[in-house]
Design a protein around this motif. Structure first.
Motif, PDB file in Angstrom:
ATOM      1  N   ALA A 155      -4.002  13.101  -0.315  1.00  0.00           N
ATOM      2  CA  ALA A 155      -3.667  12.245   0.827  1.00  0.00           C
ATOM      3  C   ALA A 155      -2.513  11.311   0.487  1.00  0.00           C
ATOM      4  O   ALA A 155      -1.637  11.063   1.325  1.00  0.00           O
ATOM      5  N   PHE A 156      -2.484  10.793  -0.739  1.00  0.00           N
ATOM      6  CA  PHE A 156      -1.353   9.956  -1.151  1.00  0.00           C
ATOM      7  C   PHE A 156      -0.055  10.764  -1.133  1.00  0.00           C
ATOM      8  O   PHE A 156       1.007  10.252  -0.779  1.00  0.00           O
ATOM      9  N   HIS A 157      -0.151  12.022  -1.522  1.00  0.00           N
ATOM     10  CA  HIS A 157       1.023  12.904  -1.480  1.00  0.00           C
ATOM     11  C   HIS A 157       1.490  13.086  -0.037  1.00  0.00           C
ATOM     12  O   HIS A 157       2.701  13.080   0.248  1.00  0.00           O
ATOM     13  N   THR A 158       0.538  13.243   0.869  1.00  0.00           N
ATOM     14  CA  THR A 158       0.882  13.388   2.290  1.00  0.00           C
ATOM     15  C   THR A 158       1.555  12.127   2.817  1.00  0.00           C
ATOM     16  O   THR A 158       2.545  12.187   3.559  1.00  0.00           O
ATOM     17  N   ILE A 159       1.025  10.982   2.424  1.00  0.00           N
ATOM     18  CA  ILE A 159       1.622   9.707   2.842  1.00  0.00           C
ATOM     19  C   ILE A 159       3.056   9.615   2.353  1.00  0.00           C
ATOM     20  O   ILE A 159       3.971   9.251   3.105  1.00  0.00           O
ATOM     21  N   ARG A 160       3.277   9.972   1.084  1.00  0.00           N
ATOM     22  CA  ARG A 160       4.630   9.907   0.526  1.00  0.00           C
ATOM     23  C   ARG A 160       5.585  10.823   1.297  1.00  0.00           C
ATOM     24  O   ARG A 160       6.681  10.433   1.680  1.00  0.00           O
ATOM     25  N   ASP A 161       5.152  12.056   1.549  1.00  0.00           N
ATOM     26  CA  ASP A 161       6.034  13.033   2.170  1.00  0.00           C
ATOM     27  C   ASP A 161       6.238  12.807   3.664  1.00  0.00           C
ATOM     28  O   ASP A 161       7.342  12.933   4.176  1.00  0.00           O
ATOM     29  N   LYS A 162       5.160  12.459   4.360  1.00  0.00           N
ATOM     30  CA  LYS A 162       5.229  12.445   5.819  1.00  0.00           C
ATOM     31  C   LYS A 162       5.341  11.059   6.435  1.00  0.00           C
ATOM     32  O   LYS A 162       5.868  10.906   7.539  1.00  0.00           O
ATOM     33  N   VAL A 163       4.829  10.058   5.738  1.00  0.00           N
ATOM     34  CA  VAL A 163       4.840   8.715   6.303  1.00  0.00           C
ATOM     35  C   VAL A 163       5.945   7.866   5.691  1.00  0.00           C
ATOM     36  O   VAL A 163       6.820   7.360   6.395  1.00  0.00           O
ATOM     37  N   SER A 164       5.918   7.718   4.376  1.00  0.00           N
ATOM     38  CA  SER A 164       6.855   6.809   3.723  1.00  0.00           C
ATOM     39  C   SER A 164       8.262   7.384   3.654  1.00  0.00           C
ATOM     40  O   SER A 164       9.230   6.725   4.026  1.00  0.00           O
ATOM     41  N   ALA A 165       8.386   8.620   3.177  1.00  0.00           N
ATOM     42  CA  ALA A 165       9.711   9.168   2.920  1.00  0.00           C
ATOM     43  C   ALA A 165      10.429   9.609   4.189  1.00  0.00           C
ATOM     44  O   ALA A 165      11.621   9.410   4.338  1.00  0.00           O
TER      45      ALA A 165
ATOM     46  N   PHE B 208       0.830  -1.203   0.000  1.00  0.00           N
ATOM     47  CA  PHE B 208       0.000   0.000   0.000  1.00  0.00           C
ATOM     48  C   PHE B 208       0.868   1.258   0.000  1.00  0.00           C
ATOM     49  O   PHE B 208       0.634   2.191  -0.777  1.00  0.00           O
ATOM     50  N   LEU B 209       1.876   1.308   0.874  1.00  0.00           N
ATOM     51  CA  LEU B 209       2.739   2.483   0.936  1.00  0.00           C
ATOM     52  C   LEU B 209       3.523   2.658  -0.360  1.00  0.00           C
ATOM     53  O   LEU B 209       3.734   3.782  -0.819  1.00  0.00           O
ATOM     54  N   SER B 210       3.943   1.558  -0.966  1.00  0.00           N
ATOM     55  CA  SER B 210       4.668   1.649  -2.230  1.00  0.00           C
ATOM     56  C   SER B 210       3.771   2.197  -3.331  1.00  0.00           C
ATOM     57  O   SER B 210       4.197   3.032  -4.143  1.00  0.00           O
ATOM     58  N   CYS B 211       2.514   1.762  -3.363  1.00  0.00           N
ATOM     59  CA  CYS B 211       1.560   2.294  -4.338  1.00  0.00           C
ATOM     60  C   CYS B 211       1.326   3.783  -4.088  1.00  0.00           C
ATOM     61  O   CYS B 211       1.273   4.584  -5.034  1.00  0.00           O
ATOM     62  N   ALA B 212       1.182   4.163  -2.815  1.00  0.00           N
ATOM     63  CA  ALA B 212       0.966   5.568  -2.470  1.00  0.00           C
ATOM     64  C   ALA B 212       2.141   6.425  -2.922  1.00  0.00           C
ATOM     65  O   ALA B 212       1.958   7.529  -3.461  1.00  0.00           O
ATOM     66  N   GLN B 213       3.360   5.927  -2.711  1.00  0.00           N
ATOM     67  CA  GLN B 213       4.548   6.663  -3.147  1.00  0.00           C
ATOM     68  C   GLN B 213       4.569   6.838  -4.661  1.00  0.00           C
ATOM     69  O   GLN B 213       4.874   7.920  -5.173  1.00  0.00           O
ATOM     70  N   ASP B 214       4.253   5.761  -5.388  1.00  0.00           N
ATOM     71  CA  ASP B 214       4.255   5.842  -6.851  1.00  0.00           C
ATOM     72  C   ASP B 214       3.183   6.807  -7.356  1.00  0.00           C
ATOM     73  O   ASP B 214       3.415   7.566  -8.307  1.00  0.00           O
ATOM     74  N   ILE B 215       2.002   6.767  -6.750  1.00  0.00           N
ATOM     75  CA  ILE B 215       0.929   7.677  -7.155  1.00  0.00           C
ATOM     76  C   ILE B 215       1.378   9.123  -6.972  1.00  0.00           C
ATOM     77  O   ILE B 215       1.231   9.962  -7.872  1.00  0.00           O
ATOM     78  N   ALA B 216       1.930   9.422  -5.790  1.00  0.00           N
ATOM     79  CA  ALA B 216       2.384  10.787  -5.517  1.00  0.00           C
ATOM     80  C   ALA B 216       3.497  11.202  -6.471  1.00  0.00           C
ATOM     81  O   ALA B 216       3.510  12.316  -7.005  1.00  0.00           O
ATOM     82  N   LYS B 217       4.452  10.292  -6.704  1.00  0.00           N
ATOM     83  CA  LYS B 217       5.584  10.593  -7.582  1.00  0.00           C
ATOM     84  C   LYS B 217       5.119  10.842  -9.012  1.00  0.00           C
ATOM     85  O   LYS B 217       5.519  11.826  -9.644  1.00  0.00           O
ATOM     86  N   LEU B 218       4.274   9.970  -9.516  1.00  0.00           N
ATOM     87  CA  LEU B 218       3.806  10.099 -10.892  1.00  0.00           C
ATOM     88  C   LEU B 218       2.909  11.313 -11.082  1.00  0.00           C
ATOM     89  O   LEU B 218       2.871  11.894 -12.169  1.00  0.00           O
ATOM     90  N   CYS B 219       2.210  11.697 -10.056  1.00  0.00           N
ATOM     91  CA  CYS B 219       1.309  12.844 -10.174  1.00  0.00           C
ATOM     92  C   CYS B 219       2.026  14.166  -9.983  1.00  0.00           C
ATOM     93  O   CYS B 219       1.857  15.091 -10.782  1.00  0.00           O
ATOM     94  N   TYR B 220       2.843  14.272  -8.926  1.00  0.00           N
ATOM     95  CA  TYR B 220       3.278  15.588  -8.478  1.00  0.00           C
ATOM     96  C   TYR B 220       4.771  15.877  -8.578  1.00  0.00           C
ATOM     97  O   TYR B 220       5.175  17.012  -8.352  1.00  0.00           O
ATOM     98  N   ASP B 221       5.608  14.900  -8.851  1.00  0.00           N
ATOM     99  CA  ASP B 221       7.059  15.115  -8.789  1.00  0.00           C
ATOM    100  C   ASP B 221       7.477  16.301  -9.664  1.00  0.00           C
ATOM    101  O   ASP B 221       7.057  16.426 -10.800  1.00  0.00           O
ATOM    102  N   ARG B 222       8.336  17.166  -9.090  1.00  0.00           N
ATOM    103  CA  ARG B 222       8.775  18.357  -9.808  1.00  0.00           C
ATOM    104  C   ARG B 222      10.260  18.303 -10.190  1.00  0.00           C
ATOM    105  O   ARG B 222      10.775  19.249 -10.783  1.00  0.00           O
ATOM    106  N   ASP B 223      10.935  17.235  -9.853  1.00  0.00           N
ATOM    107  CA  ASP B 223      12.350  17.088 -10.194  1.00  0.00           C
ATOM    108  C   ASP B 223      12.501  17.019 -11.716  1.00  0.00           C
ATOM    109  O   ASP B 223      11.813  16.244 -12.386  1.00  0.00           O
TER     110      ASP B 223
END
Length: 241
Positions: free
Chosen positions: A157-167, A59-74
């Motif tokens: 919320a997936f972005h929040t999970i990526r930034d605050k929980v997973s990363a 679940f966390l890996s999916c959340a990270q990928d969703i956030a990365k694919l949607c919002y990543d600015r690198d």
């Protein structure tokens, strides 16, 4: 030094590859969330703890990928946000439109009848005009769909999970104790993963068509992932998200 279009082409292709990886992870996660037979067989008894660990990790890996694919600015990595933003450049978008509409009718070199030659040229212009209309419609769909998805509560919320929980494994101070953020408190439902991926799939598909003029065989991927899921879990065949 690659041109802007070459860079967009590479990012579009890489975006598809990462998204397919996300689809693969969710294919393995889905039965752990929604198939009662799998949950009963693998999520109880001596296997219970391992089941929970695997489900949480997927679940966390999916959340990270969703956030990365949607919002990543690198600049070095692809994201839907960056590609939509790049396509706001009118000259760049016009170049892509010209490529998309570059339909060429059959050769008229050996044709001696001027009426046939003219008919072929009229047909070519008509096809090109239709392709331009299609390009503009696809771009508008991309903009509209992203405008909705980017501000959706579940996507944020997936972005929040990526930034605050997973990363960063952020903790909060609560009643003199520190505790990890409660994912459930973010208001995400298990089904939000699948519905978000479904919306993203259409965006990834449109991006491929606009930038590379390429579609993707989603039905073949669905079949392959269903086969893998059934083979691994013994789960009933499931529909794509």
């Amino acid at each position: 030094m690659p041109t802007r279009i070459e860079k967009l082409e590479a990012h579009s292709s890489h975006l598809l590859d990462i998204f397919i990886g996300l689809r693969e992870k969710f294919a393995m996660l889905g039965p752990m969330l929604f198939d009662e037979t799998v949950v009963r067989a693998k999520g109880s008894g001596a296997q219970h703890r391992g089941f929970l660990i695997l489900r949480h990790s997927l679940f966390l890996s999916c959340a990270q990928d969703i956030a990365k694919l949607c919002y990543d600015r690198d600049e070095r990595t692809p994201s839907i946000h960056k590609i939509v933003e790049a396509l706001e450049d009118t000259p760049l978008r016009k170049t892509l439109e010209d490529r998309y509409a570059a339909f060429v009718s059959p050769s008229t070199e050996d044709e001696t009848d001027p009426e046939i030659v003219e008919a072929l040229r009229v047909w070519e212009r008509k096809e090109q005009a239709e392709l331009r209309t299609q390009f503009l419609a696809l771009h508008q769909e991309l903009v509209d769909t992203w405008a909705t998805l980017s501000v959706a509560a579940s996507t944020k919320a997936f972005h929040t999970i990526r930034d605050k929980v997973s990363a960063h494994t952020e903790v909060r101070h609560v009643v003199d104790k520190y505790q990890l953020i409660d994912i459930g408190a973010l208001g995400i439902k298990w089904r939000d993963v699948g519905s978000t991926i479904q919306s993203m799939q259409r965006l990834v598909e449109i991006i491929g068509m606009l930038i590379r003029g390429a579609s993707f065989a989603w039905d073949a991927l669905d079949h392959s992932l269903n086969k893998a899921t059934v083979g691994f879990w013994g789960a009933a065949e499931t529909k794509a998200p």
